[in-house]
Scaffold this motif. Structure first.
Motif, PDB file in Angstrom:
ATOM      1  N   VAL A 131     -13.080  32.182   7.094  1.00 49.46           N
ATOM      2  CA  VAL A 131     -13.621  32.938   8.202  1.00 49.46           C
ATOM      3  C   VAL A 131     -14.114  34.532   7.604  1.00 49.46           C
ATOM      4  N   GLU A 132     -13.411  34.832   6.657  1.00 49.78           N
ATOM      5  CA  GLU A 132     -13.657  36.240   6.081  1.00 49.78           C
ATOM      6  C   GLU A 132     -14.888  36.062   5.348  1.00 49.78           C
ATOM      7  N   LEU A 133     -14.978  35.053   4.798  1.00 49.40           N
ATOM      8  CA  LEU A 133     -16.186  34.806   3.777  1.00 49.40           C
ATOM      9  C   LEU A 133     -17.324  34.344   4.521  1.00 49.40           C
ATOM     10  N   GLY A 134     -17.370  34.209   5.875  1.00 46.71           N
ATOM     11  CA  GLY A 134     -18.300  33.781   6.612  1.00 46.71           C
ATOM     12  C   GLY A 134     -18.943  32.215   6.378  1.00 46.71           C
ATOM     13  N   LEU A 135     -17.843  31.324   5.989  1.00 46.48           N
ATOM     14  CA  LEU A 135     -18.346  30.007   5.617  1.00 46.48           C
ATOM     15  C   LEU A 135     -17.943  28.913   6.755  1.00 46.48           C
ATOM     16  N   GLN A 136     -17.939  29.604   7.818  1.00 48.06           N
ATOM     17  CA  GLN A 136     -17.456  28.543   8.861  1.00 48.06           C
ATOM     18  C   GLN A 136     -18.427  27.220   9.199  1.00 48.06           C
ATOM     19  N   ASP A 137     -19.667  27.666   9.041  1.00 50.14           N
ATOM     20  CA  ASP A 137     -20.717  26.642   9.292  1.00 50.14           C
ATOM     21  C   ASP A 137     -20.599  25.392   8.200  1.00 50.14           C
ATOM     22  N   ARG A 138     -19.834  25.562   7.173  1.00 48.70           N
ATOM     23  CA  ARG A 138     -20.035  24.606   6.185  1.00 48.70           C
ATOM     24  C   ARG A 138     -18.918  23.364   6.429  1.00 48.70           C
ATOM     25  N   PHE A 139     -18.325  23.639   7.460  1.00 51.62           N
ATOM     26  CA  PHE A 139     -17.114  22.683   7.583  1.00 51.62           C
ATOM     27  C   PHE A 139     -17.456  21.820   8.830  1.00 51.62           C
ATOM     28  N   GLY A 140     -18.721  21.353   9.007  1.00 53.33           N
ATOM     29  CA  GLY A 140     -19.198  20.513  10.032  1.00 53.33           C
ATOM     30  C   GLY A 140     -19.027  19.046   9.917  1.00 53.33           C
ATOM     31  N   ALA A 141     -18.811  18.671   8.637  1.00 53.68           N
ATOM     32  CA  ALA A 141     -18.851  17.129   8.510  1.00 53.68           C
ATOM     33  C   ALA A 141     -17.674  16.959   7.264  1.00 53.68           C
ATOM     34  N   THR A 142     -16.342  17.112   7.558  1.00 53.18           N
ATOM     35  CA  THR A 142     -15.264  17.153   6.416  1.00 53.18           C
ATOM     36  C   THR A 142     -14.971  15.882   6.052  1.00 53.18           C
ATOM     37  N   ILE A 153      -8.318  22.224   7.935  1.00 53.90           N
ATOM     38  CA  ILE A 153      -8.990  23.738   7.670  1.00 53.90           C
ATOM     39  C   ILE A 153      -9.850  23.759   8.595  1.00 53.90           C
ATOM     40  N   ALA A 154     -10.837  22.840   9.045  1.00 52.60           N
ATOM     41  CA  ALA A 154     -11.841  23.054   9.946  1.00 52.60           C
ATOM     42  C   ALA A 154     -11.624  23.286  11.218  1.00 52.60           C
ATOM     43  N   ASP A 155     -10.252  22.609  11.746  1.00 53.04           N
ATOM     44  CA  ASP A 155      -9.674  22.912  13.066  1.00 53.04           C
ATOM     45  C   ASP A 155      -8.940  24.393  13.131  1.00 53.04           C
ATOM     46  N   TYR A 156      -8.334  24.778  11.832  1.00 49.80           N
ATOM     47  CA  TYR A 156      -7.786  26.077  12.042  1.00 49.80           C
ATOM     48  C   TYR A 156      -8.939  27.114  12.106  1.00 49.80           C
ATOM     49  N   ILE A 157     -10.126  26.851  11.435  1.00 49.36           N
ATOM     50  CA  ILE A 157     -11.261  27.829  11.492  1.00 49.36           C
ATOM     51  C   ILE A 157     -11.602  27.861  13.070  1.00 49.36           C
TER      52      ILE A 157
END
Length: 631
Positions: free
Chosen positions: A246-257, A314-318
């Protein structure tokens, strides 16, 4: 009319297709016809907490090593005055246990031995525990180094010149024997401190019951909680990684884990993504040596080998962080609550008794974290490496034509595997054109056993066998499994009437209402939705990431010191454990009220709950199809 005893082993029907099941397990693990009278006179309970599914033949190794080593520390190392080990048998594919009491006349003689031995441990706790970690880590490192290479077509010339005079098959046999010995070694280490952790807690527990006759069990447990436990580290690592994403703004990269390589490549390609990947790699050693199961089965999935699992968490925590939720455990609140309760009870005591209270509580609080931490080192880390090596060996033998499926070795017992290896060495060593005969021998055997195991899986185990004793005193049975005199009577339908619900152990306080989610397999964890109530046969420590999502937990088996109870207390969630039949009688989607303070689960909507531990005024209701056989 309530039954006063459970079925005898011989009275349970054998599922169709499982006839002859006894032959697939070691002879000493099944009930013996010639000992029927003796074995029927003992009370046995099913440990579905650790072994919730049917054993394949090779997998009995976990049950054998664990229960044998638990017993040796009670009966041979520590000389616990009132408890020897636990006898165990496999019946219809499930593990049953019967605690062995110490004869009354021997108890006094064991006390001085016991006092001297535990005195040594408690006086040197920190240095001995440091030494323990070194021993365990040494075993794991040696296990990691073992290999199972196929034998060469020609012995290398170097071996001729050096005078080695061996063909390499001896390495294969030695490495297999060593793998078994190393697993056995770490299981012996496992119980060196575990029994002490229980003893210290039990001593404090009994002292509290003596000086505060009305104290709830939960208040005693609360007085040692709120600790930084290594068993929570894997989950904490995932929370740190989610926070960093979240700090690094990577949220959109976890869509298809589920696409591990694609997800990791996508993160790495993002600005500052490499920073996250570096942190992710660091977290893996050792914390991804963690299974969604409990380490006792060859099919348990480990994070290290199935990275879609930690990435999904991790995606769920995000998602939860983006919604503004708090994802860290309420450690500070737990510690404050602990200190408040400790102070309240201390104030009730005279000075001399207060000193004793402080000493016993201090010892319990020191020893208590080990009750969970050992689990990471043995069940998760050691067994993760062990099963990986077993799979390597199975695949090597599959490539040599011994069987068809990559993991078919699990249908052999550990001594048969040694025979198969010698068959391989012989067929290869003599240069026979047909090679080893293993393929001809093992394929039909494996097929037959696969059918038997599948047939055994169609029936749920009876929670217990034979007539329960008037009172159950063995400390582990009560603390870990929640098998108490009252709970057994409850299973037999002889407890207080709890209309439309189930009664179990008050394992973690609080009352909540919510929708049930019944989980019988770790693969279903992805189905758990925000704010549902988890209902399971048992929970594994590795389910930590979903404890932040759910409102409460209900289990079939487990006592005050079961993982579900400890984890729920540390996450501040209500829990009722040891209900006997929640997972087979409650349905996903039903609304429940979970009262973790009283140990009662109420179903707030139809269909009505039936089965052991459940009570309603409609006693003629048909038992649930999935309920244990005696329901």
């Amino acid at each position: 009319m309530a039954m006063k005893s459970f079925p005898k082993p011989s009275e349970l029907p054998v599922p169709a297709g499982a006839e002859g099941w006894e032959r697939i397990y070691p002879y000493y693990l099944t009930f013996q016809p010639q000992l029927q009278e003796v074995e029927d006179a003992k009370f046995w309970f099913c440990d579905s907490q650790h072994w919730p599914t049917v054993f394949k033949p090779f997998e009995t190794i976990g049950g054998e090593f664990a229960v044998k080593c638990l017993g040796q520390y009670n009966a041979r190392h520590l000389m616990i005055p009132n408890a020897n080990g636990i006898e165990f048998r496999i019946h219809l594919g499930y593990l049953y246990m019967s605690p062995i009491p110490v004869p009354e006349e021997q108890i006094a003689g064991r006390v001085p031995l016991f006092t001297e031995r535990i005195g040594h441990y408690f006086a040197n706790w920190d240095s001995l525990l440091t030494q323990w970690k070194t021993k365990v880590r040494g075993t794991i490192d040696e296990m990691e180094a073992l290999t199972f290479e196929p034998l060469p077509d020609v012995v290398p010339m170097d071996d001729i010149v050096s005078g080695k005079a061996m063909d390499g098959s001896e390495v294969l046999l030695e490495n297999y024997d060593r793998l078994i010995q190393l697993a056995y070694q770490n299981w012996q280490y496992h119980f060196e401190f575990l029994n002490l952790g229980y003893i210290a807690y039990l001593d404090f527990f009994n002292f509290c019951k003596e000086v505060f006759p009305d104290i709830p069990d939960q208040s005693i447990a609360t007085m040692v909680q709120g600790v930084d436990m290594e068993l929570f580290k894997p989950d904490d690592e995932l929370k740190h990684l989610a926070t960093l994403a979240v700090e690094l703004g990577l949220q959109d990269r976890f869509g298809a884990t589920d696409d591990v390589d694609g997800t990791l490549a996508g993160i790495e390609a993002a600005p500052r993504g490499a920073e996250w990947i570096e942190r992710y790699r660091q977290a893996q050693d050792p914390w991804f040596n963690f299974t969604v199961g409990n380490g006792f089965y060859g099919h348990d999935k480990y994070w290290k080998d199935h990275q879609e699992i930690p990435l999904g968490y991790i995606a769920d925590y995000i998602r939860r962080l983006d919604e503004g939720q708090t994802i860290v455990r309420p450690t500070e609140e737990l510690i404050a609550e602990k200190e408040r309760i400790v102070e309240e009870y201390r104030e009730l005591l005279d000075d001399d008794v207060r000193d004793m209270f402080d000493a016993k509580r201090g010892l319990a609080a020191t020893a208590y974290p080990y009750v969970e931490n050992h689990n990471f080192y043995i069940e998760h880390w050691t067994m993760g490496v062990f099963w990986r090596k077993v799979r390597e060996l199975s695949r090597m033998l599959q490539a040599q034509g011994f069987w068809d499926q990559p993991d078919d070795l699990l249908y052999l017992n550990r001594n048969e595997v040694r025979d198969a290896l010698f068959d391989l060495a012989t067929g290869w060593g003599v240069g026979a054109p047909g090679g080893p005969v293993g393929g001809l021998h093992w394929r039909p055997v494996i097929e037959e056993r696969r059918c038997i195991v599948d047939a055994l899986k169609t029936a749920r185990p009876a929670p217990a066998l034979n007539t329960p004793p008037a009172s159950i005193t063995e400390p582990f049975t009560r603390m870990l499994w929640g098998i108490t005199t009252e709970q057994v009577q409850q299973w037999l339908g002889d407890g207080d009437d709890t209309e439309g619900g189930l009664r179990g152990m008050a394992a973690s306080p609080g009352v909540v209402e919510g929708v049930a989610r019944v989980i019988t397999d770790a693969d279903q964890l992805a189905d758990v939705q925000q704010d549902e109530i988890l209902v399971a046969t048992v929970t594994a420590p590795s389910w930590g990431p979903i404890f932040g999502k759910i409102k409460a937990t209900v289990t079939d088996i487990g006592g005050m010191m079961s993982h579900a109870a400890i984890v729920c207390r540390e996450y501040g969630l209500p829990a009722v454990t040891g209900t006997g039949s929640a997972s087979t009688t409650i349905r996903t989607g039903q609304r429940l009220r979970v009262d973790g303070t009283k140990g009662v689960v109420t179903v707030l909507d139809a269909p009505e709950v039936t089965g052991p531990g459940a009570h309603s005024h409609h006693h003629d209701a048909a038992p649930d199809a999935g309920a244990p056989a005696h329901a």
